[in-house]
Design a protein around this motif. Structure first.
Motif, PDB file in Angstrom:
ATOM      1  N   ILE A  43       0.869  -1.177   0.000  1.00 15.46           N
ATOM      2  CA  ILE A  43       0.000   0.000   0.000  1.00 15.46           C
ATOM      3  C   ILE A  43       0.902   1.222   0.000  1.00 15.46           C
ATOM      4  O   ILE A  43       1.851   1.309   0.784  1.00 15.46           O
ATOM      5  CB  ILE A  43      -0.935   0.015   1.226  1.00 15.46           C
ATOM      6  CG1 ILE A  43      -1.874  -1.187   1.178  1.00 15.46           C
ATOM      7  CG2 ILE A  43      -1.732   1.314   1.284  1.00 15.46           C
ATOM      8  CD1 ILE A  43      -2.796  -1.307   2.366  1.00 15.46           C
ATOM      9  N   GLU A  44       0.609   2.157  -0.883  1.00 17.60           N
ATOM     10  CA  GLU A  44       1.415   3.369  -1.000  1.00 17.60           C
ATOM     11  C   GLU A  44       0.663   4.565  -0.441  1.00 17.60           C
ATOM     12  O   GLU A  44      -0.544   4.713  -0.657  1.00 17.60           O
ATOM     13  CB  GLU A  44       1.745   3.635  -2.468  1.00 17.60           C
ATOM     14  CG  GLU A  44       2.580   2.538  -3.099  1.00 17.60           C
ATOM     15  CD  GLU A  44       2.808   2.771  -4.586  1.00 17.60           C
ATOM     16  OE1 GLU A  44       2.335   3.787  -5.144  1.00 17.60           O
ATOM     17  OE2 GLU A  44       3.463   1.918  -5.207  1.00 17.60           O
ATOM     18  N   PHE A  45       1.389   5.408   0.280  1.00 15.91           N
ATOM     19  CA  PHE A  45       0.849   6.652   0.794  1.00 15.91           C
ATOM     20  C   PHE A  45       1.681   7.793   0.221  1.00 15.91           C
ATOM     21  O   PHE A  45       2.880   7.866   0.468  1.00 15.91           O
ATOM     22  CB  PHE A  45       0.900   6.691   2.326  1.00 15.91           C
ATOM     23  CG  PHE A  45      -0.043   5.724   2.987  1.00 15.91           C
ATOM     24  CD1 PHE A  45      -1.370   6.074   3.208  1.00 15.91           C
ATOM     25  CD2 PHE A  45       0.384   4.474   3.392  1.00 15.91           C
ATOM     26  CE1 PHE A  45      -2.247   5.189   3.813  1.00 15.91           C
ATOM     27  CE2 PHE A  45      -0.477   3.586   4.003  1.00 15.91           C
ATOM     28  CZ  PHE A  45      -1.796   3.939   4.214  1.00 15.91           C
ATOM     29  N   ASP A  46       1.052   8.643  -0.582  1.00 16.56           N
ATOM     30  CA  ASP A  46       1.703   9.854  -1.072  1.00 16.56           C
ATOM     31  C   ASP A  46       1.524  10.917   0.012  1.00 16.56           C
ATOM     32  O   ASP A  46       0.394  11.307   0.310  1.00 16.56           O
ATOM     33  CB  ASP A  46       1.055  10.345  -2.364  1.00 16.56           C
ATOM     34  CG  ASP A  46       1.182   9.353  -3.510  1.00 16.56           C
ATOM     35  OD1 ASP A  46       2.038   8.457  -3.427  1.00 16.56           O
ATOM     36  OD2 ASP A  46       0.413   9.476  -4.472  1.00 16.56           O
ATOM     37  N   ILE A  79       3.969   7.815   8.717  1.00 15.80           N
ATOM     38  CA  ILE A  79       4.315   6.453   8.299  1.00 15.80           C
ATOM     39  C   ILE A  79       3.999   5.458   9.414  1.00 15.80           C
ATOM     40  O   ILE A  79       3.406   4.398   9.181  1.00 15.80           O
ATOM     41  CB  ILE A  79       5.796   6.377   7.869  1.00 15.80           C
ATOM     42  CG1 ILE A  79       6.007   7.181   6.588  1.00 15.80           C
ATOM     43  CG2 ILE A  79       6.256   4.931   7.701  1.00 15.80           C
ATOM     44  CD1 ILE A  79       7.464   7.459   6.250  1.00 15.80           C
ATOM     45  N   ASP A  80       4.383   5.790  10.651  1.00 18.24           N
ATOM     46  CA  ASP A  80       4.138   4.897  11.785  1.00 18.24           C
ATOM     47  C   ASP A  80       2.643   4.687  12.041  1.00 18.24           C
ATOM     48  O   ASP A  80       2.227   3.617  12.475  1.00 18.24           O
ATOM     49  CB  ASP A  80       4.784   5.450  13.061  1.00 18.24           C
ATOM     50  CG  ASP A  80       6.307   5.427  13.004  1.00 18.24           C
ATOM     51  OD1 ASP A  80       6.874   4.740  12.119  1.00 18.24           O
ATOM     52  OD2 ASP A  80       6.931   6.103  13.848  1.00 18.24           O
ATOM     53  N   ALA A  81       1.832   5.696  11.772  1.00 20.27           N
ATOM     54  CA  ALA A  81       0.388   5.625  12.043  1.00 20.27           C
ATOM     55  C   ALA A  81      -0.363   4.783  11.013  1.00 20.27           C
ATOM     56  O   ALA A  81      -1.461   4.291  11.300  1.00 20.27           O
ATOM     57  CB  ALA A  81      -0.207   7.029  12.080  1.00 20.27           C
ATOM     58  N   ALA A  82       0.200   4.574   9.828  1.00 23.87           N
ATOM     59  CA  ALA A  82      -0.521   3.919   8.729  1.00 23.87           C
ATOM     60  C   ALA A  82      -1.076   2.553   9.110  1.00 23.87           C
ATOM     61  O   ALA A  82      -2.264   2.279   8.927  1.00 23.87           O
ATOM     62  CB  ALA A  82       0.374   3.811   7.501  1.00 23.87           C
ATOM     63  N   PHE A  87      -5.592  -0.994  10.894  1.00 22.95           N
ATOM     64  CA  PHE A  87      -6.088  -1.914  11.919  1.00 22.95           C
ATOM     65  C   PHE A  87      -7.427  -1.433  12.479  1.00 22.95           C
ATOM     66  O   PHE A  87      -8.396  -2.186  12.523  1.00 22.95           O
ATOM     67  CB  PHE A  87      -5.047  -2.034  13.051  1.00 22.95           C
ATOM     68  CG  PHE A  87      -5.555  -2.703  14.291  1.00 22.95           C
ATOM     69  CD1 PHE A  87      -5.682  -4.086  14.348  1.00 22.95           C
ATOM     70  CD2 PHE A  87      -5.880  -1.958  15.413  1.00 22.95           C
ATOM     71  CE1 PHE A  87      -6.140  -4.713  15.507  1.00 22.95           C
ATOM     72  CE2 PHE A  87      -6.338  -2.573  16.561  1.00 22.95           C
ATOM     73  CZ  PHE A  87      -6.467  -3.958  16.613  1.00 22.95           C
ATOM     74  N   TYR A  88      -7.502  -0.157  12.876  1.00 23.09           N
ATOM     75  CA  TYR A  88      -8.743   0.365  13.459  1.00 23.09           C
ATOM     76  C   TYR A  88      -9.876   0.432  12.437  1.00 23.09           C
ATOM     77  O   TYR A  88     -11.033   0.237  12.770  1.00 23.09           O
ATOM     78  CB  TYR A  88      -8.516   1.740  14.088  1.00 23.09           C
ATOM     79  CG  TYR A  88      -7.673   1.691  15.339  1.00 23.09           C
ATOM     80  CD1 TYR A  88      -8.030   0.892  16.420  1.00 23.09           C
ATOM     81  CD2 TYR A  88      -6.511   2.433  15.445  1.00 23.09           C
ATOM     82  CE1 TYR A  88      -7.258   0.846  17.572  1.00 23.09           C
ATOM     83  CE2 TYR A  88      -5.728   2.396  16.594  1.00 23.09           C
ATOM     84  CZ  TYR A  88      -6.111   1.599  17.650  1.00 23.09           C
ATOM     85  OH  TYR A  88      -5.340   1.552  18.789  1.00 23.09           O
ATOM     86  N   ILE A 111      -3.320  12.786  14.590  1.00 24.03           N
ATOM     87  CA  ILE A 111      -2.335  11.760  14.935  1.00 24.03           C
ATOM     88  C   ILE A 111      -1.419  12.378  15.979  1.00 24.03           C
ATOM     89  O   ILE A 111      -0.847  13.440  15.762  1.00 24.03           O
ATOM     90  CB  ILE A 111      -1.541  11.313  13.701  1.00 24.03           C
ATOM     91  CG1 ILE A 111      -2.501  10.788  12.625  1.00 24.03           C
ATOM     92  CG2 ILE A 111      -0.492  10.279  14.076  1.00 24.03           C
ATOM     93  CD1 ILE A 111      -1.863  10.612  11.275  1.00 24.03           C
ATOM     94  N   THR A 112      -1.305  11.709  17.117  1.00 20.65           N
ATOM     95  CA  THR A 112      -0.574  12.256  18.254  1.00 20.65           C
ATOM     96  C   THR A 112       0.498  11.292  18.713  1.00 20.65           C
ATOM     97  O   THR A 112       0.303  10.078  18.683  1.00 20.65           O
ATOM     98  CB  THR A 112      -1.552  12.519  19.430  1.00 20.65           C
ATOM     99  OG1 THR A 112      -2.561  13.421  18.991  1.00 20.65           O
ATOM    100  CG2 THR A 112      -0.844  13.108  20.626  1.00 20.65           C
TER     101      THR A 112
END
Length: 183
Positions: A43-46, A79-82, A87-88, A111-112
């Motif tokens: 999965i790519e996130f721009d 990136i870490d939150a993806a 999952f959620y 995002i915190t």
């Protein structure tokens, strides 16, 4: 002919099952299943930075330059939150962080992350669908503040330093925990 031949069970095979790719073993669905394939899909996130964030990070505001919201730090938290967001979105009924169409009020998520003995880093971002394995993420703003407020009906995900996370939802001016990811 006096009967069927005895069936081999996992108890009879013992430790051989672990090494036997043709063995039927227990998984989360069945007591007798065979794994045939493990396949990873990418999965790519721009990641984009909105002008508001960019100016806040580079030039600050009336209170001065904003410290602790560097491009690298913000990008890494996105990136870490993806994987937590994915999952959620699968686990929590009614939770979706992706916008499929442009609307008057697109869904935003906060995002915190609480970094060691520092003020919390808060990022407000919008996620938009591009195709099945590609999404556009735009960082609207970022700031350091422990009591950051988000709007009614919106979600906040807090990524903890140990790799766990918590999902919160604002309901009638009260923050409620929606779910948690605990390793």
């Amino acid at each position: 002919m006096g009967g069927n031949r005895p069936r081999r069970t996992n108890e009879l095979i013992g430790e051989i099952v672990k090494d036997d790719p043709l063995a039927f073993t227990k998984n989360r669905c069945s007591d007798n299943a065979r794994m045939v394939l493990t396949k990873a899909e990418g999965i790519e996130f721009d990641i984009w930075f909105d002008k508001h964030y960019y100016h806040r990070e580079r030039h600050g505001d009336d209170d001065g330059k904003r410290e602790g919201i560097s491009h690298d730090l913000v990008q890494q938290l996105i990136i870490d939150a993806a994987k937590h967001l994915l999952f959620y979105s699968i686990k929590v009924k009614g939770f979706s962080f992706v916008n499929f169409e442009l609307t008057m009020r697109n869904k935003r998520i906060t995002i915190t992350q609480n970094l060691k003995e520092e003020t919390k880093l808060n990022i407000v971002a919008e996620y938009h669908y591009l195709n099945l394995n590609r999404y556009e993420v735009t960082v609207i703003t970022a700031l350091r503040k422990d009591d950051f407020h988000f709007s009614d009906g919106e979600y906040q995900i807090e990524i903890h330093l140990d790799g766990t996370s918590s999902l919160f939802k604002m309901e009638r001016r009260n923050i409620k925990i929606a779910d948690q990811y605990l390793k």
